[in-house]
Enzyme design. Structure first.
Site, short mmCIF file in Angstrom:
data_model
loop_
_atom_site.label_atom_id
_atom_site.label_comp_id
_atom_site.label_asym_id
_atom_site.label_seq_id
_atom_site.Cartn_x
_atom_site.Cartn_y
_atom_site.Cartn_z
N ALA A 134 13.54 -120.43 19.55
CA ALA A 134 13.03 -120.85 18.25
C ALA A 134 13.41 -122.31 18.02
O ALA A 134 14.33 -122.84 18.64
CB ALA A 134 13.61 -119.97 17.14
N GLY A 162 13.99 -116.67 21.33
CA GLY A 162 12.67 -116.20 20.91
C GLY A 162 11.68 -116.10 22.04
O GLY A 162 10.71 -115.34 21.96
N GLU A 169 12.39 -112.79 23.67
CA GLU A 169 11.90 -111.79 22.72
C GLU A 169 10.38 -111.69 22.76
O GLU A 169 9.80 -110.61 22.65
CB GLU A 169 12.40 -112.14 21.32
CG GLU A 169 13.91 -111.93 21.19
CD GLU A 169 14.54 -112.64 20.00
OE1 GLU A 169 15.39 -112.04 19.33
OE2 GLU A 169 14.16 -113.81 19.74
N GLU A 205 21.72 -116.93 21.21
CA GLU A 205 21.85 -117.15 19.78
C GLU A 205 23.29 -117.27 19.30
O GLU A 205 23.60 -118.07 18.40
CB GLU A 205 21.13 -116.03 19.00
CG GLU A 205 19.61 -116.10 19.04
CD GLU A 205 19.00 -115.43 20.25
OE1 GLU A 205 17.76 -115.31 20.30
OE2 GLU A 205 19.75 -115.03 21.17
#
Length: 265
Positions: free
Chosen positions: A71, A116, A119, A139
């Protein structure tokens, strides 16, 4: 009906029943910000609306370095809890659209696949990785937890212990290890990645695509059910395929010793 106008952060190209969705922010290593997640959602709406012509979806990243490096930290840095929750919901909405597509989806992981990005790849039906790709959920190194589904989808791929290890350490693993633990189904050399994915897509396209879609649906919907309930659900779906023209053609072709020509009806 959805359309593809004004999509600044993704590309969607169609070729003979296969669509390729490319996250197109190579200068940012395809990092995911709100605008990109919205564009992904719009492109997926288009793919779903065109299931008559698009039968397989490939998801990849632009450039040679990254699938999606995570992200966009520059957007997240000053977020408060409410804004962070909204970004997470936006990602879950887009990734949920991938999982719920009737078409088969393949992540072509061409480089860094972090946060992300992992994911996103985990939302696809299968993953093929470049031998140079790197994977991780880093993260915790930023003081946060995975927020786009990583605690759940990664656990379902690799098991609880390995998911906890990857998330708690925040370290990256290479393609060989990703294959070993179940993140990747196949590894290809960088120059062969897209041709390998295309071969897989071509093999799928030769089959009864109603059956492919229904098999995907049964696996996804019944995997967490008690076994006897899941078996009953499989039996219902199996029986429904006998009401299709594809079943008649597939079995006739077998008995007649020829290749089936599925009408996808």
């Amino acid at each position: 009906m959805s359309d593809l106008t004004n999509l600044d952060n993704v590309l969607l190209e169609e070729n003979e029943s296969v669509a390729v969705l490319t996250i197109n922010r190579p200068k940012s290593m395809n990092a995911l910000n709100s605008a990109t997640l919205i564009d992904i959602g719009k492109a997926l709406d288009y793919v779903k609306d065109h299931s008559d012509s698009i039968k397989v979806l490939v998801v990849t990243g632009a450039g040679e370095k990254a699938f999606v490096a995570g992200a966009d930290i520059s957007q997240m840095h000053d977020m408060n809890s409410l804004e962070a929750a909204e970004l997470s919901k936006l990602a879950h909405e887009s990734y949920g659209k991938i999982e719920n597509l009737p078409q088969f989806t393949i992540a072509a992981v061409n480089g860094y696949c972090l946060g992300g990005g992992l994911e996103l790849a985990s939302s696809c039906d299968m993953r093929v990785g470049s031998s140079k790709a790197k994977f991780g959920q880093p993260e915790v190194t930023l003081g946060i937890v995975p927020g786009f589904g990583g605690t759940q989808r990664l656990t379902r791929l690799v098991g609880r212990g390995k998911a906890k290890e990857m998330i708690a350490t925040g370290t990256m693993i290479d393609a060989t290890e990703a294959f070993r633990v179940g993140i990747l189904e196949e590894i290809a050399e960088p120059e062969d990645l897209m041709s390998t994915v295309q071969k897989i897509a071509s093999t799928i396209l030769k089959n009864g695509l109603i059956a492919v879609s229904m098999a995907k649906y049964v696996i996804d919907r019944a995997a967490d059910l008690p076994l006897d309930t899941a078996i009953d659900f499989e039996t219902q779906m199996w029986a429904q395929t006998f009401a299709t023209e594809d079943q008649k053609e597939g079995m006739a072709a077998f008995l007649e010793k020829r290749h089936a020509k599925f009408p996808n009806k």
